[in-house]
Design a protein around this motif. Structure first.
Motif, short mmCIF file in Angstrom:
data_model
loop_
_atom_site.label_atom_id
_atom_site.label_comp_id
_atom_site.label_asym_id
_atom_site.label_seq_id
_atom_site.Cartn_x
_atom_site.Cartn_y
_atom_site.Cartn_z
N GLU A 10 0.87 -1.38 0.00
CA GLU A 10 -0.10 0.01 -0.02
C GLU A 10 0.74 1.25 -0.17
OE1 GLU A 10 -3.68 -0.04 2.61
OE2 GLU A 10 -2.61 1.89 3.50
N GLU A 11 0.40 2.25 -0.72
CA GLU A 11 1.20 3.72 -0.90
C GLU A 11 0.01 4.55 -0.80
OE1 GLU A 11 4.73 4.69 -2.54
OE2 GLU A 11 5.47 2.70 -2.68
N SER A 12 0.34 5.71 -0.42
CA SER A 12 -0.63 7.05 -0.53
C SER A 12 -0.18 8.09 -0.95
CB SER A 12 -1.19 7.37 0.80
OG SER A 12 -1.87 6.30 1.71
N TYR A 13 -0.79 8.88 -1.94
CA TYR A 13 -0.44 10.13 -2.63
C TYR A 13 -1.39 10.92 -2.40
CZ TYR A 13 2.25 6.22 -5.10
OH TYR A 13 3.02 5.20 -5.26
N ASN A 43 4.20 3.50 -9.75
CA ASN A 43 5.08 3.82 -8.94
C ASN A 43 4.86 2.81 -7.53
OD1 ASN A 43 5.64 5.75 -6.29
ND2 ASN A 43 7.10 5.78 -7.87
N ALA A 44 3.87 2.43 -7.05
CA ALA A 44 3.55 1.55 -5.90
C ALA A 44 4.00 0.26 -6.32
CB ALA A 44 1.99 1.59 -5.35
N ASN A 47 7.86 0.33 -6.55
CA ASN A 47 8.42 0.38 -5.23
C ASN A 47 8.38 -0.93 -4.40
OD1 ASN A 47 8.91 2.98 -5.51
ND2 ASN A 47 7.27 3.97 -4.50
N TYR A 48 7.31 -1.55 -4.49
CA TYR A 48 7.30 -2.83 -3.78
C TYR A 48 8.19 -3.81 -4.41
CZ TYR A 48 5.19 -7.18 -1.82
OH TYR A 48 5.15 -8.22 -0.93
N THR A 79 -5.07 6.04 -2.10
CA THR A 79 -4.40 4.83 -1.45
C THR A 79 -4.41 3.86 -2.64
OG1 THR A 79 -4.93 5.43 0.56
CG2 THR A 79 -4.13 3.20 0.44
N ARG A 81 -3.32 0.24 -3.31
CA ARG A 81 -3.14 -1.10 -2.86
C ARG A 81 -2.88 -2.24 -4.03
NH1 ARG A 81 -8.18 -0.08 0.35
NH2 ARG A 81 -7.24 1.24 2.20
#
Length: 127
Positions: A10-13, A43-44, A47-48, A79, A81
């Motif tokens: 999970e990443e938030s923007y 991007n998420a 990154n993972y 977010t 996911r």
């Protein structure tokens, strides 16, 4: 490489003015553009995936099939996911990704990334 399938990341923007459809040229309104949603999702996933790769390795996006199903105003947070759903020959990685504004689903996608050696990839472009 020990990539974990089905583990949710999970990443938030924060949606900025530069992410608007109006600024990106993909629409006329000051709402999250589809190209920016694609970039947040990629991007998420990148990154993972980087957590599992040695420093000299990276990945490039090779495919994304996205549904952008609800608008998001500038200034709001989203977010992203996702999870890895398949690994093919240890270099083709498939993801399932969803995006939310609070509890409202705003998009989903199937995304594929290909693992590369960063230096060799760039060398091929310069020849």
């Amino acid at each position: 490489m020990n990539i974990q399938l089905d583990k949710v990341f999970e990443e938030s923007y924060v949606v900025k003015n530069e992410n608007s459809a109006e600024n990106m040229g993909s629409g006329d309104l000051a709402v999250l553009s589809t190209p920016s949603l694609v970039a947040f999702m990629e991007n998420a996933a990148k990154n993972y995936l980087n957590k599992f790769l040695p420093e000299e390795m990276g990945s490039v996006g090779s495919n994304i099939n996205i549904n952008h199903i609800a608008p998001t105003l500038i200034g709001n947070s989203i977010t992203v996911r996702g999870k890895i759903t398949e690994v093919i020959k240890e270099k083709i990685i498939k993801f399932s990704i969803e995006a939310y504004e609070k509890d409202k689903k705003i998009g989903d996608a199937e995304h594929t990334r290909v693992i590369i050696n960063n230096t060799k990839f760039l060398e091929k472009l310069n020849n």
